[in-house]
Design a protein around this motif. Structure first.
Motif, PDB file in Angstrom:
ATOM      1  N   LYS A 193      -0.481   9.932 -10.418  1.00  0.00           N
ATOM      2  CA  LYS A 193      -0.350  10.323  -9.011  1.00  0.00           C
ATOM      3  C   LYS A 193      -1.702  10.738  -8.453  1.00  0.00           C
ATOM      4  CE  LYS A 193       4.384  11.937  -8.376  1.00  0.00           C
ATOM      5  NZ  LYS A 193       5.224  13.117  -8.141  1.00  0.00           N
ATOM      6  N   GLY A 194      -2.042  10.200  -7.287  1.00  0.00           N
ATOM      7  CA  GLY A 194      -3.247  10.608  -6.590  1.00  0.00           C
ATOM      8  C   GLY A 194      -4.528  10.179  -7.254  1.00  0.00           C
ATOM      9  N   VAL A 233      -1.038   7.530   4.161  1.00  0.00           N
ATOM     10  CA  VAL A 233      -2.237   7.465   3.311  1.00  0.00           C
ATOM     11  C   VAL A 233      -1.950   8.100   1.954  1.00  0.00           C
ATOM     12  CG1 VAL A 233      -4.585   8.370   3.042  1.00  0.00           C
ATOM     13  CG2 VAL A 233      -3.859   7.378   5.232  1.00  0.00           C
ATOM     14  N   ALA A 234      -1.257   9.211   1.970  1.00  0.00           N
ATOM     15  CA  ALA A 234      -0.928   9.886   0.700  1.00  0.00           C
ATOM     16  C   ALA A 234      -0.061   8.972  -0.179  1.00  0.00           C
ATOM     17  CB  ALA A 234      -0.208  11.198   0.986  1.00  0.00           C
ATOM     18  N   LEU A 238       0.027   5.767  -0.107  1.00  0.00           N
ATOM     19  CA  LEU A 238      -0.812   4.659  -0.582  1.00  0.00           C
ATOM     20  C   LEU A 238      -1.634   5.064  -1.795  1.00  0.00           C
ATOM     21  CD1 LEU A 238      -2.142   2.987   2.688  1.00  0.00           C
ATOM     22  CD2 LEU A 238      -0.638   1.997   0.974  1.00  0.00           C
ATOM     23  N   ARG A 239      -1.980   6.321  -1.833  1.00  0.00           N
ATOM     24  CA  ARG A 239      -2.763   6.820  -2.975  1.00  0.00           C
ATOM     25  C   ARG A 239      -1.852   7.226  -4.129  1.00  0.00           C
ATOM     26  NH1 ARG A 239      -5.610  11.242  -2.489  1.00  0.00           N
ATOM     27  NH2 ARG A 239      -7.216  10.544  -3.924  1.00  0.00           N
ATOM     28  N   LEU A 240      -0.634   6.780  -4.061  1.00  0.00           N
ATOM     29  CA  LEU A 240       0.375   7.097  -5.087  1.00  0.00           C
ATOM     30  C   LEU A 240       0.565   8.600  -5.197  1.00  0.00           C
ATOM     31  CD1 LEU A 240      -0.562   4.627  -7.950  1.00  0.00           C
ATOM     32  CD2 LEU A 240       0.728   4.205  -5.868  1.00  0.00           C
ATOM     33  N   ASP A 241       0.389   9.276  -4.078  1.00  0.00           N
ATOM     34  CA  ASP A 241       0.543  10.724  -4.061  1.00  0.00           C
ATOM     35  C   ASP A 241       1.734  11.079  -3.185  1.00  0.00           C
ATOM     36  OD1 ASP A 241      -0.013  13.253  -4.767  1.00  0.00           O
ATOM     37  OD2 ASP A 241      -2.024  13.315  -3.870  1.00  0.00           O
ATOM     38  N   VAL A 242       2.178  12.299  -3.277  1.00  0.00           N
ATOM     39  CA  VAL A 242       3.275  12.764  -2.434  1.00  0.00           C
ATOM     40  C   VAL A 242       2.688  13.636  -1.337  1.00  0.00           C
ATOM     41  CG1 VAL A 242       5.356  14.189  -2.367  1.00  0.00           C
ATOM     42  CG2 VAL A 242       4.939  12.676  -4.313  1.00  0.00           C
ATOM     43  N   ILE A 291      -5.860   7.102  -7.182  1.00  0.00           N
ATOM     44  CA  ILE A 291      -6.466   5.918  -6.583  1.00  0.00           C
ATOM     45  C   ILE A 291      -6.933   6.231  -5.170  1.00  0.00           C
ATOM     46  CG2 ILE A 291      -6.094   3.511  -5.939  1.00  0.00           C
ATOM     47  CD1 ILE A 291      -4.013   3.266  -7.995  1.00  0.00           C
ATOM     48  N   ASP A 292      -8.139   5.758  -4.841  1.00  0.00           N
ATOM     49  CA  ASP A 292      -8.601   5.976  -3.472  1.00  0.00           C
ATOM     50  C   ASP A 292      -7.919   4.982  -2.545  1.00  0.00           C
ATOM     51  OD1 ASP A 292     -10.745   3.638  -2.832  1.00  0.00           O
ATOM     52  OD2 ASP A 292     -10.680   4.157  -4.977  1.00  0.00           O
ATOM     53  N   LEU A 293      -7.966   5.296  -1.260  1.00  0.00           N
ATOM     54  CA  LEU A 293      -7.215   4.519  -0.279  1.00  0.00           C
ATOM     55  C   LEU A 293      -7.666   3.067  -0.214  1.00  0.00           C
ATOM     56  CD1 LEU A 293      -5.117   4.461   1.924  1.00  0.00           C
ATOM     57  CD2 LEU A 293      -6.861   5.195   3.544  1.00  0.00           C
TER      58      LEU A 293
END
Lengths: 492, 206
Positions: B151-152, A134-135, A137-141, B154-156
């Motif tokens: 980064k971060g 999920v992380a 997918l949210r372009l997060d690490v 965008i919602d799922l």
């Protein structure tokens, strides 16, 4: 947990990249030998599920399996330009290096706390993997795990303990020696051709993993990632990051240089490369695979209808005349280092002790078929001719002048005397209950059921027991070894 | 005399060694031309799908344009103050450029591996895999490098629909459909067999 990357892990990571890239490029060369993949062992044209060739074969002209080869560019394949023999040598040398690297990696993994990187120890790994996905997918690490997050841990675990063993096993399943001795082994994968297909899919999976791996290293932070895997630094300074980048670049340049050198030297000096690689590969395959004797026993219903022929039949007038006379008056000569030279007509050969076997023919190109063979066990012929103590090899001469490749002499092959005495080694005169068809080697052909097809000489004229083969042809032990840089032995 | 024995009598009946009938040709101009068309078509479909998804999920049809622009100008493009007209114009240009680039890459990869004449289901699979790879490389590797501020952001649900679903169910299949429909570089259908009443096999043994 701060496990870091000890030197053993960092070195095996680097060598893994070296050997994997060699394996992939040489594997592409091998694929070009028969650029079609099947899920059936009969390999009938049109039954392939995927193909990597720009051509299909003629309807109004005759062709053999050799014509189906596809030459690949040296930019992609190692060495490229239709060099199956050297491609196989490179593949097996890389396999040996890759397996040694893997063993060292597993040793480091199991003798330190490093195993905790990739072996899940709790079911929470799946929940953790979902959170990580999920992380991403949210372009997060995602947050670091222990030290890997669940998705990383599951991926690496699958790579090391599922995909890698599968690649090794499917590769071994294509060995005629292993599959001949343990007929059940390729069946674990659905047969030889299914194993070949799975081996290819495994290669794609490795490539896909590499793309995914690099993408996520970048997502996590390229400079930190490089510092960790190159220097073992978990919290690098800017200077350490710069050093890591420099070392990584030097390594990549060296890797590219290695590939360029291997490709060019293979194309420009193929004999030297054949000799060098053979010194590494042949002792290993002679030790591990060559001694396995075939115990194949297929059912009549397994026989392939209308299998592929390979190699154009001889075109010389003497052979054509013999074919038209049904080989009447022709005699098979057995001589050389024997106490009792033999000269046997086909009728006389048929009166000797005979043996019937249904076995799978496995071509070096990759295709296969199953057929019934009847003939004289070679061991029986040896009993009749009584080899002298100096005899170590058998030289088979043929009617095949290789008219399609003029200037390279008649087709011949040399086999070890030990191999000749194996239980399923035959001089075959019948195929599927009929006299051997010309396309499949009439009047006589060799059946060496623990070897690849090219060692099973067709259109045999005579056999000669010899002490050494280095003064015959180019001295490599066979026409294909001389000209196409194949190995003298072919248990895989 | 059997048929196979008669093979020895006439060398002219043999095809030249290593030669077959070409089923594919590699023509750079053809690959670039069709890659451009395929890319534009698939890019248009992807853009439309993303606008629909973005409108349905967030009530904001311009978000996909903003993200495309953010590749060049950074997170400022996501700010409400960023002009819609500029976002649409620049976003369209960037999206079109990338569509053509990836379309040509897709066709080139197919041509390089002799897959222009592959079975239709395989080309569909290639389309989906290529689309997911484009998504992963672009959004997980390239975007964090050129626009780390995203980064971060965008919602799922948005990422799922605008990303994975749009790419794998729209972009990839449309790319593949173009190749299957047009069959660029394909000269013959190799897979036809006896069953289809066209091809006898194996050749050289009839």
């Amino acid at each position: 947990m701060d496990l870091g990357f000890p030197l053993g892990i960092r070195l095996t990571h680097a060598f893994n990249l070296v050997f994997l890239t060699l394996l992939i490029r040489s594997g592409i060369e091998i694929l070009g030998g028969h650029p079609m993949l099947y899920f059936n062992d009969h390999c009938r044209p049109g039954s392939e599920w995927i193909r990597f060739t720009s051509k299909r074969m003629f309807r109004n002209l005759r062709w053999t399996a050799e014509d189906e080869k596809q030459s690949y560019t040296p930019w992609l394949a190692l060495p490229g330009r239709d060099n199956l023999g050297l491609g196989r040598f490179w593949h097996f040398v890389a396999v040996i290096g890759w397996l040694l690297t893997g063993l060292i990696y597993l040793f480091v993994l199991s003798t330190s706390e490093q195993w905790q990187r990739i072996v899940p120890t709790s079911w929470t790994v799946f929940n953790n993997a979902w959170q990580a996905a999920v992380a991403y997918l949210r372009l997060d690490v995602p947050l670091p795990g222990n030290p890997y997050n669940g998705l990383q841990q599951l991926t690496y675990f699958a790579l090391v303990f599922v995909l890698t063993p599968l690649q090794i096993a499917t590769g071994l399943a294509m060995s005629p020696a292993l599959a001949g001795r343990f007929q059940w082994f390729p069946r674990l994968f659905g047969g030889r051709q299914a194993a070949r297909s799975l081996h290819f899919i495994g290669l794609i999976a490795f490539v896909a993993f590499t793309v995914h791996h690099v993408a996520l290293v970048i997502a996590h932070g390229l400079l930190d990632g490089l510092a960790a895997i190159v220097l073992g630094e978990q919290a690098p300074t800017a200077a350490e990051q710069a050093v890591a980048v420099a070392i990584a670049l030097i390594f990549l340049i060296a890797l590219i240089a290695l590939h360029v050198w291997a490709t060019r030297r293979s194309l420009l000096q193929p004999r030297a490369m054949q000799n060098a690689l053979q010194r590494i590969v042949d002792p290993v395959q002679a030790l591990l695979l060559q001694p396995l004797t075939s115990q194949q026993s297929y059912r009549p219903e397994d026989i392939t209808q209308d299998p592929r022929p390979n190699g154009r039949p001889p075109g010389n007038q003497a052979f054509i005349d013999l074919v038209e006379r049904g080989f009447a008056g022709w005699k098979f000569e057995v001589g050389g280092l024997v106490d009792r030279p033999l000269s046997l007509s086909l009728e006389e050969l048929r009166r000797l002790q005979s043996q019937h076997q249904i076995t799978q023919h496995k071509c070096i190109q990759g295709w296969s078929y199953t057929a019934a063979w009847q003939g004289v066990p070679l061991g029986v012929l040896l009993e009749h001719c009584e080899p002298t103590r100096d005899a170590r090899y058998i030289l088979f001469r043929t009617f095949d002048e290789k008219w399609e490749e003029p200037g390279h002499g008649e087709y011949y092959s040399v086999i070890d005397l030990d191999l000749a005495r194996a239980s399923q080694t035959l001089i075959a005169y019948d195929m599927n209950g009929q006299p051997l068809p010309t396309a499949f080697g009439a009047p006589l052909r060799l059946r060496l059921e623990n070897q690849l097809g090219y060692k099973m000489v067709k259109w045999i004229r005579s056999m000669e027991l010899i002490a050494d083969y280095h003064d015959i042809g180019a001295g490599c032990g066979g026409w294909r070894a001389d000209l196409l840089h194949y190995s003298r032995i072919a248990p895989i | 005399m059997t048929n196979s024995e008669s093979q020895t009598k006439n060398r002219e009946s043999w095809a030249p060694p290593r030669v077959g009938l070409q089923v594919e040709r590699r023509d750079r101009w053809e690959v670039v031309r069709h890659g451009t068309f395929a890319g534009l078509l698939a890019g248009f479909a992807l853009g439309a799908a993303e606008i629909v998804a973005s409108t349905a999920l967030r009530g904001d049809p311009w978000l996909p344009f903003d993200f495309a622009v953010a590749i060049v100008v950074g997170p400022d493009a996501l700010a409400p103050a960023f002009p819609v007209a500029a976002s649409v114009a620049l976003g369209t240009v960037i999206h079109t450029f990338l569509s053509v680039l990836f379309g040509v890459m897709f066709l080139s990869a197919l041509a390089l591996t002799f897959q222009l004449s592959a079975r239709s289901w395989l080309i569909a699979l290639y389309g989906v895999v290529f689309a997911l790879t484009v998504w992963e490389v672009n959004f997980l590797a390239v975007l964090p490098l050129i626009a780390p501020g995203l980064k971060g952001r965008i919602d799922l649900a948005t990422q799922l629909w605008n990303g994975i679903v749009s790419y794998s169910l729209v972009y990839g299949p449309v790319l593949a459909a173009y190749v299957v429909w047009i069959r660029p570089g394909t000269l013959d259908r190799w897979w036809l067999t006896d069953r289809d009443g066209v091809e006898a096999a194996p050749l050289g043994r009839d």
